[in-house]
Design an enzyme around this catalytic site. Sequence first.
Site, PDB file in Angstrom:
ATOM      1  N   THR A 186       1.174  -1.200  -0.200  1.00 37.86           N
ATOM      2  CA  THR A 186       0.033   0.162  -0.032  1.00 37.86           C
ATOM      3  C   THR A 186       1.054   1.440  -0.160  1.00 37.86           C
ATOM      4  O   THR A 186       0.423   2.323   0.225  1.00 37.86           O
ATOM      5  CB  THR A 186      -0.711  -0.248   1.158  1.00 37.86           C
ATOM      6  OG1 THR A 186       0.563   0.098   2.570  1.00 37.86           O
ATOM      7  CG2 THR A 186      -1.804  -1.388   1.409  1.00 37.86           C
ATOM      8  N   LYS A 187       2.487   0.982   0.168  1.00 31.13           N
ATOM      9  CA  LYS A 187       3.280   2.140  -0.380  1.00 31.13           C
ATOM     10  C   LYS A 187       3.343   3.423  -1.124  1.00 31.13           C
ATOM     11  O   LYS A 187       2.976   2.425  -2.018  1.00 31.13           O
ATOM     12  CB  LYS A 187       4.375   1.673   0.766  1.00 31.13           C
ATOM     13  CG  LYS A 187       4.206   1.417   2.167  1.00 31.13           C
ATOM     14  CD  LYS A 187       3.651   2.307   3.493  1.00 31.13           C
ATOM     15  CE  LYS A 187       3.172   1.864   3.894  1.00 31.13           C
ATOM     16  NZ  LYS A 187       3.838   0.979   5.287  1.00 31.13           N
TER      17      LYS A 187
END
Length: 389
Positions: A186-187
């Site tokens: 998710t980064k």
Amino acid sequence: MGTVATRFLPFHLPLIEEEDVQAVREVLRSGWLTTGPKVRQFEREFAGYVGASHAVAVSSCTAALHLALDAIGLEKGDEVLIPTLTFAATGEAVIYFGAKPVLVDSTPDTFNMDPDEVERSITPRTKAIIPVHFAGQPCEMVRLLQIARDNGLKVIEDAAHALPARYRGRKVGTLGDITCFSFYATKTITTGEGGMAATENEEYANRMRMMSLHGISKDAWKRYSAEGSWRYEILAPGYKYNLTDLQASLGLTQLAKCDSMWARRAMLADRYTEALSSLDAFQVPQVAPDVQHAWHLYVILVNPRALRIHRDQVIEELKQRGIGTSVHFIPLHTHPYYRKRWRYHKGDFPVVDNYFDRCLSLPLYPAMSNEDLESVIEALTDIASKFRS
Ligand SMILES: *Cc1c(COP(=O)(O)O)cnc(C)c1O
């Protein structure tokens, strides 16, 4: 493709395009899957990108934090100052050493670690500070670095949210002693799982590289290649924290579009701010004048004076309107482990306690369309008027 009415907008989707798939495919066909030339290339290009002298690729940001604290020589009984508003990883890395995580409140504007509270929390046992650049907004590094210098402390940055971020013109990655990045799914760029430790200190870099692969002697990964040899020496009991070439190949194509993905997020964030500022039900993020925000997260706060439902119900209302959201983070001091082992209580950190009751992270990623963004704004506008207090 589904119709607009039945589509659910997820909180996050990675941007995986043809070049990403192609790069991984090439490694799969190359015969070298684990740590090798792609990892070394990723380290070089990442170091160049943030302007750091050294970058050590590892399997996660958590691993990078662990190796960074090992490199500075953290020991049992030491104390490390960390914000309570962070993910589990920031605290657990300290605890691996038998050291004590000392939690610190945030400032009410950026919700980054409060330097005054940092100063107040220093004891003779304090060894390091781990500032977390929350949501992608750099901490007040001039103050924190000065406090560290004055008290002989090391600064390990948790920059899991802060690629690419700038502080007074300088990229995050060269400010503290060691900076740890995350390439979790998710980064802002992803290798599925992965991380990087950037530093100006060659000794730290060498130690982290060695400890990331069993503590065995230099370039151990080459031992199966033509340049390598079967001979190696164990110099310390290390860890299995190496990144693979499969992951690094994805990292390289992701890094190549880090700037364009940032520009897209920044544009989406500006549009959120422009549209939501007129709703008194919600408070938009505040950005300091001297930073480039990485815009990993766009966090709004519910204003209880203007909305008669709680944050939890806002999340439900958004979900019913097909919009995924999240909450960052459940403060460390409110978790059972921190309450039991370290005697913290809900209410110990007034700024973060108040923040946590009201915060909500909106979808913000380059794979989102303008229509997606407008649907979030529309839903929030609808909720603000329906539940006006
Ligand atoms: C995601 C995250 C981490 C951990 O990153 P991993 O790569 O999953 O280990 C650490 N700190 C913060 C603030 C994070 O959000």
